[in-house]
Motif scaffolding. Structure first.
Motif, PDB file in Angstrom:
ATOM      1  N   ALA A 136     125.608  -4.971 126.079  1.00  0.00           N
ATOM      2  CA  ALA A 136     125.644  -6.322 126.630  1.00  0.00           C
ATOM      3  C   ALA A 136     125.707  -6.205 128.146  1.00  0.00           C
ATOM      4  CB  ALA A 136     126.857  -7.096 126.098  1.00  0.00           C
ATOM      5  N   VAL A 196     130.524 -12.230 124.921  1.00  0.00           N
ATOM      6  CA  VAL A 196     130.184 -10.815 125.105  1.00  0.00           C
ATOM      7  C   VAL A 196     130.265 -10.084 123.770  1.00  0.00           C
ATOM      8  CG1 VAL A 196     130.801  -8.680 126.297  1.00  0.00           C
ATOM      9  CG2 VAL A 196     131.023 -10.887 127.473  1.00  0.00           C
ATOM     10  N   ARG A 221     128.440  -3.985 129.634  1.00  0.00           N
ATOM     11  CA  ARG A 221     129.209  -3.310 128.579  1.00  0.00           C
ATOM     12  C   ARG A 221     128.372  -2.226 127.921  1.00  0.00           C
ATOM     13  NH1 ARG A 221     134.663  -4.538 128.857  1.00  0.00           N
ATOM     14  NH2 ARG A 221     134.750  -6.554 129.927  1.00  0.00           N
TER      15      ARG A 221
END
Length: 689
Positions: free
Chosen positions: A59, A21, A62
């Motif tokens: 992401a 991530v 996120r």
């Protein structure tokens, strides 16, 4: 293309993400910075407290929360989608009208406490700051919306409860007033939050406020700078305002002394000062610390802080003993030989026995180190006229003559061995440098140590002879000497006023501890006890006003019925820490005696636990997350062999006790999270009740 500024919270949150991530987030930010067509698009936040707030999808799951200011984006944090939207909705960002720094508010939480404050206010006529008018509070930069709540507060507890919800630049002056201080105290508290002086403040210009807030925003000029900021340790980029001011000021017209309790960032300030001076390229920087281990650590940290190899080479990091050894060795054409502590003790015993002064070897050695060498006394007449401040036994003229004769006897015996002491080397090196540095500013003549700037870490443990060496290493000039230290962490019996060795320093004090939680800090301050410590400038300094930025667990202080049980308890504690995922290099065990160190090391190794085990002295300068200090028992700490007999010199014994306290205090304050202290039998008298 957009410009980026990064808050310290952003890389903190980034480092906590899973590797995959984190990699996706870094790619998205790079694309955004260079204007890539596939870069994330800023999305407005509905019902946001601050209309400039946006989010960027970086992401899967996120998002970054950012503040958009024209083409400038201030990346505040990165969170899971729902948390990011919530954060963006409830926060607002303002400019302090008095000092021009950026302020971040949890506006929703602050609004939520208003009903409770109104109910409390309705039950009493008392108001916390009734004696301060609105105009004065506004002049201090107090936000209008906060002012409304302040006028409802009846007690200091109300203000304390609101502290987590308001910026430090708002809380600090209010807390000073609530504690009974006047406007002058409030302004001093506010000024401590200023890193850069603002000639004028536009409360609507948040971009300018970010430029004045290096503790809250770091600007990136391109992908390489972005990569470094997001991957380098936080201490490389962000300093608290008092630290930033001290490290980055140009043109100090006087030597500077920075003091502060454990964990206040003194060494960090020294590192940034070295980097700042090296980047200015005005001359070589000599960075000196107490031990070779500390010098190696500082050198490694400078390698991280200063990327440019040319700039890095301008800073020479060395411990004081090696510096003296190098200078004398170069002058004599061969390395000088050193006497061991055992050899010196035997020579002093022989001299004391031969001279029969009525004083023991330890007294005579201290007289030589703390009076003769400390004041650079060259003959009997100088010794007869010298002050003996700090020495508890008075000596009349005849006794001084006898002591001087004994010192000369010792020196003759030492010369016969072909060896010298470290303090002798320091004295000789200072004489060598004193002959060659007078014309450094003009650039002419022979040079032995061509430095323009001197930075000294762990200054409290340097002897006057070593200070004279350091003074000789750089010529007097603006920005010549920058010193950091904490007299409360003194672990050797050295006391010096810098002005007496040619360094008329002005003191600045750091009062905020960033390493220790408040619970360990408060316990350690009680342990240190003993009142103020002799400072490095005239007078003494205390630990009053020292506070932590966070809370945590209290120290675990355990009593055991036997040494074997104590070692078993240590093994269990260290095993538990490592099982919790704490890296072994973040754990250390310390004890006062070599015997206890060996016993602990053996027990831990038998259990398959490989962590650092050292003496209390060996803890100096370390930064760890878990610390265990064992054997803190009466008869062990303070170490009986380290105490001068009271009948020999009561004042020296008092100094010894304070030194032993400082040694234990230093070891116990190396941790950032947990402290474990143990003893067998009766506790050391130093341990707080």
């Amino acid at each position: 293309m957009p410009r980026l500024a990064i808050s310290p919270e952003f890389p903190r949150e980034l480092s906590a993400l899973a590797h995959a991530v984190r990699a996706d987030v870094l790619v998205a930010i790079r694309r955004f910075l260079v204007g890539d067509p596939e870069a994330p698009v800023p999305e407005r936040v509905r019902h946001a407290r601050d209309p400039r707030t946006v989010t960027l999808r970086l992401a899967e799951g996120r998002r970054a929360v950012a503040v958009r200011l024209g083409d400038l984006y201030w990346l505040v944090t990165v969170l899971q989608d729902a948390e990011a939207w919530e954060y963006a909705r409830r926060h607002r960002f303002t400019v302090n009208a008095a000092i021009g720094v950026v302020e971040s508010w949890d506006a929703e939480a602050l609004e939520a406490i208003e009903p409770a404050l109104r109910r409390s206010a309705a039950s009493t006529d008392r108001r916390l700051l009734a004696h301060i008018c609105d105009g004065d509070l506004l002049h201090l930069g107090i936000d209008l919306r906060l002012l409304r709540l302040v006028r409802l507060m009846a007690t200091e507890a109300h203000l304390t409860a609101a502290e987590p919800l308001i910026p430090e630049s708002q809380y600090a002056p209010l807390a000073a007033l609530a504690a009974g201080g006047g406007m002058a105290e409030a302004w001093r508290a506010l000024d401590a939050r200023r890193a850069v002086l603002a000639e004028s403040v536009d409360p609507d210009d948040l971009a300018a406020a970010l430029e004045r807030s290096p503790d809250q925003a770091a600007f990136v000029s391109g992908p390489p700078a972005l990569e470094r900021l997001l991957t380098a340790p936080e201490w490389c980029t962000f300093l608290d305002p008092p630290q930033h001011r001290l490290a980055h000021r140009d043109g100090y017209p006087y030597p500077v002394l920075v003091t502060g309790g454990a964990g206040t960032g003194k060494t960090l300030v020294a590192l940034h000062r070295a980097a700042h001076l090296a980047r200015r390229a005005t001359g070589g920087v000599l960075f000196v610390t107490f031990s070779q281990g500390l010098a190696a650590d500082l050198s490694a940290r400078l390698d991280v802080l200063i990327e440019d190899e040319v700039v890095r080479k301008r800073v020479d990091v060395v411990n004081i003993d090696r510096l003296a050894h190098r200078i004398v060795g170069e002058a004599e054409g061969r390395p000088p030989k050193l006497a061991s502590p055992g050899d010196l003790a035997e020579l002093w015993r022989q001299a004391a026995e031969a001279c029969a002064t009525g004083h023991g070897p330890a007294f005579l050695m201290r007289e030589w180190e703390q009076v003769v060498l400390a004041q650079n006394l060259r003959d009997l007449d100088e010794y007869l006229a010298a002050s003996r401040v700090g020495r508890g036994v008075e000596l009349d003229a005849d006794e001084r003559r006898a002591v001087w004769a004994c010192v000369q006897d010792f020196l003759e015996r030492l010369r016969a061995t072909g060896r010298r002491t470290l303090l002798q080397l320091a004295a000789e090196a200072s004489l060598l440098l004193g002959r060659t540095t007078g014309d450094l500013l003009e650039g002419g003549g022979p040079r032995r140590e061509p430095y323009r700037h001197l930075i000294v870490d762990e200054a409290q443990d340097l002897h006057p002879a070593q200070w004279r060496l350091l003074r000789a290493a750089v010529p007097p000039a603006p920005d010549d000497v920058f010193v950091v230290g904490d007299p409360h962490q003194r672990v050797f019996d050295t006391h010096v006023a810098l002005a007496e060795v040619g360094i008329p320093a002005r003191e600045s004090r750091l009062r905020v501890c960033y390493r220790l939680p408040q619970e360990i800090l408060s316990w350690a301050v009680r342990l240190r006890g003993g009142g103020p410590a002799d400072g490095l400038v005239e007078g003494s300094i205390g630990l009053d006003g020292l506070r932590s930025t966070r809370n945590g667990e209290r120290p675990a202080v355990l009593r055991y019925v036997s040494p074997e049980a104590e070692l078993a308890g240590l093994v269990n504690q260290v095993r538990e820490w490592l099982a919790d995922g704490v890296p072994a290099e973040s754990v250390a065990v310390a004890a006062r005696s070599g015997e206890l160190v060996r016993a602990a090391r053996t027990a831990l190794r038998a259990a398959g636990l490989d962590v650092k085990v050292t003496t209390l002295h060996g803890m100096k300068g370390l930064e760890l997350s878990r610390v265990a200090v064992i054997g803190v028992a009466d008869g062990v700490v303070p170490a009986p062999e380290a105490l001068t007999p009271v009948e020999e010199d009561a004042a020296a014994r008092a100094h010894d006790m304070q030194r032993e306290r400082g040694l234990l205090y230093t070891a116990c304050t190396r941790t950032s999270e947990l402290l474990y202290v143990s003893y067998t039998g009766r506790a050391s008298p130093f341990l707080p009740p």
